[in-house]
Structure formats: structure tokens, C-alpha cells
Design an enzyme around this catalytic site. Structure first.
Site, PDB file in Angstrom:
ATOM      1  CE  LYS A   1      -0.322  -0.312   5.038  1.00 36.13           C
ATOM      2  NZ  LYS A   1      -1.157  -0.738   6.169  1.00 36.13           N
TER       3      LYS A   1
ATOM      4  NE  ARG B   1      -6.460   0.134  11.143  1.00 33.15           N
ATOM      5  CZ  ARG B   1      -5.264  -0.023  10.601  1.00 33.15           C
ATOM      6  NH1 ARG B   1      -4.364   0.940  10.701  1.00 33.15           N
ATOM      7  NH2 ARG B   1      -4.930  -1.134   9.992  1.00 33.15           N
TER       8      ARG B   1
ATOM      9  CE1 TYR C   1      13.106  31.168   6.879  1.00 29.83           C
ATOM     10  CE2 TYR C   1      13.199  28.810   6.472  1.00 29.83           C
ATOM     11  CZ  TYR C   1      13.001  30.098   6.018  1.00 29.83           C
ATOM     12  OH  TYR C   1      12.697  30.319   4.704  1.00 29.83           O
TER      13      TYR C   1
ATOM     14  CG  MET D   1       9.705  23.600   1.364  1.00 27.40           C
ATOM     15  SD  MET D   1       8.701  24.680   0.343  1.00 27.40           S
ATOM     16  CE  MET D   1       7.705  25.514   1.554  1.00 27.40           C
TER      17      MET D   1
HETATM   18  C1  LIG Z   1      -0.399  -1.808   6.817  1.00 33.98           C
HETATM   19  C2  LIG Z   1      -1.025  -3.094   7.201  1.00 33.98           C
HETATM   20  C3  LIG Z   1      -0.256  -4.260   7.300  1.00 33.98           C
HETATM   21  C4  LIG Z   1       1.248  -4.260   7.180  1.00 33.98           C
HETATM   22  O1  LIG Z   1       1.751  -3.870   8.434  1.00 33.98           O
HETATM   23  P1  LIG Z   1       3.329  -3.767   8.736  1.00 33.98           P
HETATM   24  O2  LIG Z   1       3.366  -3.382  10.153  1.00 33.98           O
HETATM   25  O3  LIG Z   1       3.847  -2.705   7.833  1.00 33.98           O
HETATM   26  O4  LIG Z   1       3.926  -5.086   8.463  1.00 33.98           O
HETATM   27  C5  LIG Z   1      -0.901  -5.460   7.536  1.00 33.98           C
HETATM   28  N1  LIG Z   1      -2.241  -5.492   7.716  1.00 33.98           N
HETATM   29  C6  LIG Z   1      -3.019  -4.386   7.658  1.00 33.98           C
HETATM   30  C7  LIG Z   1      -4.477  -4.499   7.865  1.00 33.98           C
HETATM   31  C8  LIG Z   1      -2.441  -3.140   7.426  1.00 33.98           C
HETATM   32  O5  LIG Z   1      -3.191  -2.049   7.402  1.00 33.98           O
END
Ligand SMILES: *Cc1c(COP(=O)(O)O)cnc(C)c1O
Length: 372
Positions: free
Chosen positions: A38, A141, A263, A311
Site C-alpha cells: 500500500k 479500526r 530560521y 523546506m
Molecule cells: C499496513 C497493514 C499491514 C502491514 O503492516 P506492517 O506493520 O507494515 O507489516 C498489515 N495489515 C493491515 C491491515 C495493514 O493495514
């Protein structure tokens, strides 16, 4: 490439990603090991990562959104093997079910309404459609709560039209092996998993793999560890280092004691100091919280980041670096074998996931060890 190009460089070792996938698969054998890709493979480039993992034999992939899955499938074209699956962790938003199906994506269904909409599509197509079902075991979640899930299964038509491929849940604190929440979630998941025996059980993310084989079920889905992130808090990182981040020195100057840097002058020289300006900033993903805390490296020497991250630039203290290393085109490294993602994350008060996914579009991405 032209050294006058000031953009920072992100080098991705595809061979190391494959080695990490094999290392994790070795721990879970005979249970299968998938890959979470992802957010553009955590910022590293999903197409290249997936191609490398497909060649290594990985067949189960996960993205978050339908859109990500569709784009990924499109970019791979005919290179996508028939026996591989691409799961969509968030499942389809209302109205995207047909897209999901058209791209051959397997949705993870997280609610009764997602289940109903997938069933509607199955009914219209006149056939059963595969889908993963997620249950919530304590993260609050995504996924069906225990009660609606049990009610769903008690209804003979509850899953009509759906062939469940996976029964999933997600761990809230897997990187902390001593956290009792892990066992609690496992105890909740086991009976739910048994109510859907036709589906494969899938619970562990990267860190979950290291909680032991009772957490592995039939498929594991690591993300971060594939990209080199330490899976267990406080333990030696067994994963191969995957990325290197380098940025160019574009100027240096000598300042006097009492002079301020950057800055708001958050750093004041207490002695004559040689200041270097490096072409990487928060627009590239070097978090501003690393101001006055992170380190870069030049010619094997550690140089502290001083003053605020701007930046497009940061300033470093080069006082201890020999002048012959300061030529035009000198590259400083921010992430490498000596300073891994996790230590930078610590310096910036965040986690390695945020560091990885912040690496911006201005990087020149450079892939190495793609043995295909
Ligand atoms: C992002 C995610 C993972 C992968 O998790 P990692 O900690 O990066 O290995 C697995 N399952 C779900 C549902 C996730 O959202």
C-alpha cells in the site's frame, strides 16, 4: 546522472526486499507469506517492488484502496500472473465495486454494508465473488465486531454470493512482544477464525510474525519489515537494509562564535564553525521535527544537523570534516547501513513508517539489485 541536479537520491535495493521476504517466509514456513504494498510500497515504488516479489514467487499482495490496486494492475499489465491475488484492505467505497471486480481485486470486507454491496454485485453477475472478511479483535479500526460477525454467520444467507478467501484481523501492538493485548487479540481471533473454516486465517503483520507461530495461521501479511524496518522494539533488527537516502552539499561557509544558523536562529555557534547547506528539506520528507537532532554522514564522518529543517535545505556542522571532502557534488547520506530508518525515526520523534512514506516525489529514485 548530472551531479548538478540538486534533488536528493533514494536508492532502493530490490534484492534486499526479496531477501527480506524470503527471511520472513523462512520464519513462517509452511505458512505462506504475502506482501503489503500500500501507499506506493511505503513510498518506494509499488510497481518495481511487486515485479521483484512476483519473480521471487510471492503471490499475495495487499493495497489499501481500490484506486491503488487498479493503478498497480494497470502498470503491470500482462506481467500480473493469473494465480496472484491483490487484496484491497479498505474494501470498496460505495460505487467502486464494479471497478474492484473489473481489475480482479479481492476486497477485504469490513462492514455489513460492504458485504451487502459485494453481494449485490455477485447477484447482478449471477456468480459467487471472492472476498476476504475482516473482524475487529481489539484495534477498533476496521472490520466487523464479534457480535455482528457471529450473527452474520448464523444467518444462512449472511454470506450468500461470497466465497470467503481470508478471515482477517489486525494487531494493535504487535511490535511489543510483552504487551498482553497480543494474546487477547489472538484469543478473540481463534474462535472467529474457526467459524469460517473455508477461508484461510490471516492475522500477522511484520511484527506479528515475530510473536510466534500461533500468530501465523494460513497467511502472513508483512509490509514494513520487507522495507527494512525493525519488527521488534528494542531488539536487534534482523532485516536487510533496503534504502539509502543521499543529498547534495550545495554550499559551505565559516561563521563566528555568536552567529545564528537557519530560521529563528535555533542554533547559535559557541565557537567558530563551518556550516554546510544540504539540498534536502521537509518538502522532501525530512521531517521538521528532526531539527537540531538528526545526523547526516559525509566521508564516513557523522555530521550533526543544526538549526531548523527548511523546506528545501538543511544545515550541518562540517567543522570536523576535511576540506577536500567538501567539493561540489559532495553527497551526504541521511539513511544508509550506518544510520538506518529506525534511528532517524527516533531522532525525529516518529516511527520508521512515517519516515518511509514521507519520502517525497522530488527524489530521484534509483533501483539496484533487480535480478530479473
Ligand atoms: C499496513 C497493514 C499491514 C502491514 O503492516 P506492517 O506493520 O507494515 O507489516 C498489515 N495489515 C493491515 C491491515 C495493514 O493495514
Amino acid at each position: 546522472m548530472n551531479s548538478r541536479v540538486f534533488s536528493p537520491t533514494l536508492t532502493v535495493d530490490l534484492g534486499a526486499i526479496v531477501a527480506n521476504w524470503k527471511l520472513l517466509g523462512g520464519r513462517t514456513q509452511p505458512v505462506g507469506c504475502g506482501a503489503v504494498v500500500k501507499a506506493n510500497a511505503y513510498g518506494l515504488g509499488d510497481r518495481r517492488v511487486v515485479q521483484a516479489l512476483l519473480r521471487a514467487g510471492c503471490r499475495e499482495f495487499f493495497v489499501a484502496h481500490v484506486e491503488e490496486g487498479a493503478t498497480l494492475k494497470e502498470s503491470l499489465g500482462t506481467a500480473w500472473p493469473r494465480d496472484a491475488s491483490l487484496h484491497v484492505l479498505h474494501g470498496p467505497d460505495p460505487g467502486t465495486e464494479a471497478t474492484c471486480l473489473a481489475y480482479g481485486l479481492t476486497p477485504v470486507l469490513n462492514s455489513l454494508s460492504q458485504i451487502n454491496r459485494w453481494q449485490d454485485l455477485a447477484y447482478r453477475k449471477g456468480r459467487t465473488l471472492p472476498a476476504a472478511i475482516q473482524v475487529d479483535t481489539g484495534m477498533a479500526r476496521l472490520g466487523l465486531a464479534e457480535k455482528p460477525f457471529i450473527q452474520l454467520l448464523a444467518n444462512p444467507e449472511g454470506l450468500q454470493g461470497i466465497s470467503p478467501t481470508l478471515i482477517m484481523s489486525h494487531l494493535a501492538s504487535a511490535e511489543e512482544p510483552d504487551n498482553p493485548v497480543n494474546q487477547l487479540q489472538l484469543d478473540r481471533f481463534q474462535p472467529l477464525r474457526q467459524m469460517l473454516p473455508q477461508a484461510r486465517g490471516c492475522l500477522a503483520n511484520s511484527s506479528g510474525i515475530f510473536l510466534g507461530s500461533t500468530y501465523h495461521f494460513d497467511l502472513v501479511r508483512p509490509g514494513a519489515a520487507l522495507y527494512g524496518v525493525a519488527p521488534v522494539v528494542g531488539e536487534l533488527n534482523p532485516m536487510h537494509q533496503v534504502i539509502q537516502v543521499q543529498a547534495q552539499l550545495i554550499q559551505w561557509r565559516d561563521i563566528e562564535a555568536g552567529d545564528g544558523v537557519g530560521y529563528n536562529h535555533t542554533w547559535l555557534a559557541d565557537r567558530p564553525t563551518r556550516i554546510g547547506t544540504v539540498a534536502i528539506g521537509y518538502a522532501d520528507g525530512l521531517l521538521r521535527s528532526a531539527s537540531n537532532r538528526a545526523h547526516l554522514r559525509l566521508g564516513g564522518r557523522t555530521v550533526p544537523l543544526i538549526g531548523r529543517v527548511s523546506m528545501d535545505t538543511v544545515t550541518v556542522d562540517l567543522t570536523n570534516v576535511p576540506e577536500d571532502l567538501l567539493g561540489s557534488g559532495a553527497m551526504l547520506s541521511l539513511i544508509d547501513n550506518e544510520q538506518r530508518i529506525d534511528s532517524l525515526a527516533q531522532q525525529a520523534s516518529t516511527n520508521a513508517y512515517e519516515i518511509l512514506t514521507s519520502l517525497g516525489s522530488r527524489f530521484r529514485r534509483n533501483y539496484i539489485n533487480d535480478n530479473g
